[in-house]
Design an enzyme around this catalytic site. Structure first.
Site, PDB file in Angstrom:
ATOM      1  N   ASP A  13     -13.220 -28.652  63.073  1.00  0.00           N
ATOM      2  CA  ASP A  13     -13.965 -27.834  62.112  1.00  0.00           C
ATOM      3  C   ASP A  13     -15.171 -27.140  62.742  1.00  0.00           C
ATOM      4  O   ASP A  13     -16.158 -26.880  62.058  1.00  0.00           O
ATOM      5  CB  ASP A  13     -14.424 -28.673  60.902  1.00  0.00           C
ATOM      6  CG  ASP A  13     -13.295 -29.493  60.321  1.00  0.00           C
ATOM      7  OD1 ASP A  13     -12.237 -28.890  60.064  1.00  0.00           O
ATOM      8  OD2 ASP A  13     -13.446 -30.707  60.152  1.00  0.00           O
ATOM      9  N   LYS A  16     -13.326 -22.628  65.104  1.00  0.00           N
ATOM     10  CA  LYS A  16     -12.497 -22.009  66.152  1.00  0.00           C
ATOM     11  C   LYS A  16     -11.849 -20.741  65.643  1.00  0.00           C
ATOM     12  O   LYS A  16     -11.665 -19.787  66.381  1.00  0.00           O
ATOM     13  CB  LYS A  16     -11.404 -22.978  66.624  1.00  0.00           C
ATOM     14  CG  LYS A  16     -11.943 -24.173  67.371  1.00  0.00           C
ATOM     15  CD  LYS A  16     -10.843 -25.102  67.792  1.00  0.00           C
ATOM     16  CE  LYS A  16     -10.180 -25.831  66.647  1.00  0.00           C
ATOM     17  NZ  LYS A  16     -11.013 -26.881  66.033  1.00  0.00           N
ATOM     18  N   LYS A  18     -13.067 -18.587  63.769  1.00  0.00           N
ATOM     19  CA  LYS A  18     -14.005 -17.473  63.912  1.00  0.00           C
ATOM     20  C   LYS A  18     -14.013 -16.959  65.356  1.00  0.00           C
ATOM     21  O   LYS A  18     -14.044 -15.759  65.595  1.00  0.00           O
ATOM     22  CB  LYS A  18     -15.416 -17.935  63.522  1.00  0.00           C
ATOM     23  CG  LYS A  18     -16.374 -16.783  63.496  1.00  0.00           C
ATOM     24  CD  LYS A  18     -17.747 -17.187  63.069  1.00  0.00           C
ATOM     25  CE  LYS A  18     -18.637 -15.966  63.204  1.00  0.00           C
ATOM     26  NZ  LYS A  18     -19.999 -16.192  62.838  1.00  0.00           N
ATOM     27  N   ASN A  38      -2.540 -30.129  59.403  1.00  0.00           N
ATOM     28  CA  ASN A  38      -3.767 -30.940  59.299  1.00  0.00           C
ATOM     29  C   ASN A  38      -4.989 -30.083  59.612  1.00  0.00           C
ATOM     30  O   ASN A  38      -6.108 -30.439  59.286  1.00  0.00           O
ATOM     31  CB  ASN A  38      -3.721 -32.157  60.239  1.00  0.00           C
ATOM     32  CG  ASN A  38      -3.322 -31.815  61.665  1.00  0.00           C
ATOM     33  OD1 ASN A  38      -2.797 -30.745  61.932  1.00  0.00           O
ATOM     34  ND2 ASN A  38      -3.546 -32.738  62.576  1.00  0.00           N
ATOM     35  N   GLY A  40      -7.569 -26.803  59.565  1.00  0.00           N
ATOM     36  CA  GLY A  40      -8.081 -25.966  58.483  1.00  0.00           C
ATOM     37  C   GLY A  40      -9.056 -24.963  59.039  1.00  0.00           C
ATOM     38  O   GLY A  40     -10.111 -25.334  59.542  1.00  0.00           O
ATOM     39  N   HIS A  41      -8.669 -23.713  59.030  1.00  0.00           N
ATOM     40  CA  HIS A  41      -9.585 -22.655  59.446  1.00  0.00           C
ATOM     41  C   HIS A  41     -10.014 -21.904  58.208  1.00  0.00           C
ATOM     42  O   HIS A  41      -9.156 -21.463  57.451  1.00  0.00           O
ATOM     43  CB  HIS A  41      -8.873 -21.600  60.305  1.00  0.00           C
ATOM     44  CG  HIS A  41      -8.376 -22.102  61.606  1.00  0.00           C
ATOM     45  ND1 HIS A  41      -9.090 -22.936  62.405  1.00  0.00           N
ATOM     46  CD2 HIS A  41      -7.237 -21.846  62.270  1.00  0.00           C
ATOM     47  CE1 HIS A  41      -8.394 -23.175  63.499  1.00  0.00           C
ATOM     48  NE2 HIS A  41      -7.266 -22.532  63.434  1.00  0.00           N
ATOM     49  N   THR A 128      -5.075 -36.921  57.419  1.00  0.00           N
ATOM     50  CA  THR A 128      -5.002 -35.896  56.387  1.00  0.00           C
ATOM     51  C   THR A 128      -3.798 -36.134  55.464  1.00  0.00           C
ATOM     52  O   THR A 128      -3.624 -35.413  54.490  1.00  0.00           O
ATOM     53  CB  THR A 128      -4.879 -34.492  57.028  1.00  0.00           C
ATOM     54  OG1 THR A 128      -3.713 -34.492  57.864  1.00  0.00           O
ATOM     55  CG2 THR A 128      -6.100 -34.162  57.861  1.00  0.00           C
ATOM     56  N   GLN A 223      -7.661 -29.029  65.708  1.00  0.00           N
ATOM     57  CA  GLN A 223      -8.535 -30.214  65.888  1.00  0.00           C
ATOM     58  C   GLN A 223      -9.501 -30.005  67.067  1.00  0.00           C
ATOM     59  O   GLN A 223      -9.964 -28.908  67.271  1.00  0.00           O
ATOM     60  CB  GLN A 223      -7.712 -31.501  66.057  1.00  0.00           C
ATOM     61  CG  GLN A 223      -6.928 -31.879  64.830  1.00  0.00           C
ATOM     62  CD  GLN A 223      -5.658 -31.067  64.692  1.00  0.00           C
ATOM     63  OE1 GLN A 223      -4.915 -30.930  65.631  1.00  0.00           O
ATOM     64  NE2 GLN A 223      -5.397 -30.538  63.520  1.00  0.00           N
ATOM     65  N   THR A 299      -8.738 -28.544  54.480  1.00  0.00           N
ATOM     66  CA  THR A 299      -7.405 -29.070  54.177  1.00  0.00           C
ATOM     67  C   THR A 299      -7.434 -30.088  53.052  1.00  0.00           C
ATOM     68  O   THR A 299      -6.609 -30.054  52.152  1.00  0.00           O
ATOM     69  CB  THR A 299      -6.794 -29.702  55.454  1.00  0.00           C
ATOM     70  OG1 THR A 299      -6.696 -28.677  56.436  1.00  0.00           O
ATOM     71  CG2 THR A 299      -5.417 -30.288  55.203  1.00  0.00           C
ATOM     72  N   GLY A 301     -10.523 -31.179  51.352  1.00  0.00           N
ATOM     73  CA  GLY A 301     -11.674 -31.097  50.453  1.00  0.00           C
ATOM     74  C   GLY A 301     -12.654 -32.251  50.623  1.00  0.00           C
ATOM     75  O   GLY A 301     -13.658 -32.343  49.913  1.00  0.00           O
ATOM     76  N   VAL A 413     -24.192 -16.847  63.676  1.00  0.00           N
ATOM     77  CA  VAL A 413     -25.403 -16.934  62.841  1.00  0.00           C
ATOM     78  C   VAL A 413     -25.084 -16.748  61.355  1.00  0.00           C
ATOM     79  O   VAL A 413     -25.987 -16.594  60.537  1.00  0.00           O
ATOM     80  CB  VAL A 413     -26.474 -15.904  63.306  1.00  0.00           C
ATOM     81  CG1 VAL A 413     -27.035 -16.295  64.668  1.00  0.00           C
ATOM     82  CG2 VAL A 413     -25.899 -14.478  63.349  1.00  0.00           C
TER      83      VAL A 413
HETATM   84  P1  IMP Z   1      -4.122 -36.610  61.222  1.00  0.00           P
HETATM   85  O1  IMP Z   1      -4.278 -35.492  62.217  1.00  0.00           O
HETATM   86  O2  IMP Z   1      -3.803 -36.132  59.846  1.00  0.00           O
HETATM   87  O3  IMP Z   1      -3.198 -37.686  61.698  1.00  0.00           O
HETATM   88  O4  IMP Z   1      -5.560 -37.333  61.095  1.00  0.00           O
HETATM   89  C1  IMP Z   1      -6.128 -38.057  62.180  1.00  0.00           C
HETATM   90  C2  IMP Z   1      -7.625 -37.832  62.255  1.00  0.00           C
HETATM   91  O5  IMP Z   1      -7.888 -36.487  62.671  1.00  0.00           O
HETATM   92  C3  IMP Z   1      -8.365 -38.013  60.930  1.00  0.00           C
HETATM   93  O6  IMP Z   1      -9.638 -38.558  61.192  1.00  0.00           O
HETATM   94  C4  IMP Z   1      -8.496 -36.587  60.405  1.00  0.00           C
HETATM   95  O7  IMP Z   1      -9.581 -36.453  59.521  1.00  0.00           O
HETATM   96  C5  IMP Z   1      -8.736 -35.855  61.706  1.00  0.00           C
HETATM   97  N1  IMP Z   1      -8.339 -34.438  61.652  1.00  0.00           N
HETATM   98  C6  IMP Z   1      -7.096 -33.938  61.720  1.00  0.00           C
HETATM   99  N2  IMP Z   1      -7.119 -32.606  61.661  1.00  0.00           N
HETATM  100  C7  IMP Z   1      -8.400 -32.242  61.582  1.00  0.00           C
HETATM  101  C8  IMP Z   1      -9.072 -30.970  61.537  1.00  0.00           C
HETATM  102  O8  IMP Z   1      -8.478 -29.893  61.587  1.00  0.00           O
HETATM  103  N3  IMP Z   1     -10.424 -31.034  61.445  1.00  0.00           N
HETATM  104  C9  IMP Z   1     -11.110 -32.202  61.427  1.00  0.00           C
HETATM  105  N4  IMP Z   1     -10.528 -33.396  61.492  1.00  0.00           N
HETATM  106  C10 IMP Z   1      -9.189 -33.420  61.573  1.00  0.00           C
END
Ligand code: IMP
Length: 427
Positions: A13, A16, A18, A38, A40-41, A128, A223, A299, A301, A413
């Site tokens: 988060d 990226k 951006k 999993n 989320g942009h 997620t 991630q 993804t 909330g 910014v």
């Molecule tokens: P999974 O990828 O759903 O298996 O989750 C494994 C860990 O990665 C958990 O702590 C999720 O919250 C974290 N995670 C997975 N995708 C993201 C993302 O895009 N942003 C932040 N955390 C993520």
């Protein structure tokens, strides 16, 4: 023309989307190389907000070919929902290409992800719940279903039967759930075949040819480094390699065709899910970062855990990924804080560590050693060059830059595409 990689520095988060989007005009191909829905942009283009989970951010840039690489796990239902949603807003997705070797997330993967987490109780990862871990586990166990398998019904049946044989035992006997019917899984997957077929390609060949022709290829990691299954805070990680090495594996582009490695780092730190986080703030400052930064998962909330900037992690990321440039996002979120502590080391027992400690136990016991920098009050969202920033904001950027010895080339910014300071061009 070489390829460039964009990775996240912290626990995801970082913004990226951006960074890749800011490069959009110069880039011909944007390749997602790991993860699945999993990710989320949230990307703001022309005042419009887009939340992408599976589609590469490049899909929003006209002329860019978005590629879902072999390292991605694809939930086809989600893919087509996401395509429909952005098509309905006038975005053309017809250029999308999907690797024939990407693995498919099926209903049994999401079910097992959710029941598995419940079964773990306090030891849960906080996933997620999108089936990511179970899909990668099947890939490694050689029980996975790939995109190409959907085009051969006989093979598809064999693979789904093979994958469900043990899983149904597990679901029924260990988790006390209903067994999943092979036919139901196959029927659901086959509903996507006609729509999927024209998008599928040998993407490593496609990308090799593109590079030969001098096209600009950008590899976009989902991630982030601290969630990497090898280099992150295992076991509180995702099940893929979001680091620069993973970009080669997940795209089929070899290391000697890679050029720049751009790491996106937030001006502070956030984390979603469980796991250690030394600079986490459980006080009013943490809540203020969460509110100012809109730190709620794209993804799921879920409210994100928030804390101060951690230079130990930034240095570690620079080393693991061979970072050539940092993009620092959300500097504006720090506006209004009187003091800005930056973590420069971890105290573990009697020792101060300035590198990531070797063991999980040590990292769990790390307490941050801070250097305190003065804050600023002026609105910085209109700044377009370093000299537009208040002295203390510039000092913050220069101080953390010196801590990693890697240039901060772009500074965010504000949420909009244009709300950035470009110190040096990334392409
Ligand atoms: P999974 O990828 O759903 O298996 O989750 C494994 C860990 O990665 C958990 O702590 C999720 O919250 C974290 N995670 C997975 N995708 C993201 C993302 O895009 N942003 C932040 N955390 C993520």
């Amino acid at each position: 023309m070489p390829a460039s990689i964009v990775v996240g520095t912290q626990w995801g988060d970082e913004g990226k989307g951006k960074a890749t989007d800011a490069l959009g005009d110069r880039v011909d191909y944007v390749v997602k190389f790991n993860g699945g829905n999993n990710a989320g942009h949230t990307i703001v283009v022309g005042g419009e907000k887009y939340a992408l989970h599976l589609l590469p951010a490049g899909v929003l840039s006209p002329g860019v070919v978005p590629v879902i690489g072999n390292g991605v796990v694809v939930d086809l239902g989600v893919l087509f929902e996401e395509i429909d949603a952005i098509e309905a807003r006038g975005i053309d997705t017809s250029r999308l290409v999907v690797s024939a070797n990407a693995h498919v997330i099926t209903a049994y993967h999401t079910t097992i992800d959710k029941v598995g987490e419940r079964f773990l109780g306090n030891a849960k990862i906080g996933t997620t719940g999108r089936g990511i871990g179970p899909a990668y586990a099947d890939k490694m166990s050689r029980l996975g279903v790939r995109v190409q398998d959907l085009f051969d019904e006989k093979i598809l049946r064999q693979k789904v039967e093979g994958a469900l044989e043990l899983k149904n035992q597990l679901l029924v006997k260990a988790y006390n759930r209903k067994a999943i019917a092979v036919d139901a899984v196959i029927d659901e997957l086959l509903t996507h075949v006609d729509r999927l077929r024209p998008m599928v390609a040998d993407t490593s060949l496609l990308l090799a040819k593109a590079l030969d022709e001098g096209k600009v290829v950008l590899l976009e990691g989902g991630q982030a480094t601290m969630l990497d299954v090898d280099h992150g805070t295992y076991p509180f990680v995702t099940s893929s390699n979001p680091t620069a090495g993973g970009a080669c594996i997940g795209s089929g582009i070899p290391p000697n065709r890679m050029d720049r490695v751009v790491a996106v780092v937030k001006a502070y730190t956030t984390r979603v899910g469980e796991g250690p986080f030394p600079t986490e703030l459980l006080d009013a400052d943490g809540q203020r970062l969460r509110d100012n930064g809109g730190e709620y998962g794209t993804t799921t909330g879920r409210p994100r855990r928030c804390g101060w900037y951690d230079a130990v992690i930034a240095r570690y990321t620079a080393r693991i990924n061979g970072v050539t440039d940092f993009v620092m996002t959300k500097l504006d979120v720090l506006t209004g804080f009187e003091k800005l502590p930056v973590c420069v080391g971890y105290r573990i027992g009697d020792t101060v560590h300035t590198e990531m400690p070797m063991t999980q136990t040590e990292f769990h016991h790390a307490t941050p050693v801070y250097e305190e920098l003065p804050g600023w009050d002026d609105d910085i969202s209109k700044a377009r060059s370093l000299s537009d920033l208040p002295d203390n904001a510039r000092r913050y950027v220069e101080t953390v830059e010196a801590m990693t010895s890697v240039p901060i080339s772009v500074i965010g910014v504000g949420p909009g595409r244009e709300e950035s300071i470009v110190v040096r061009s990334l392409v």
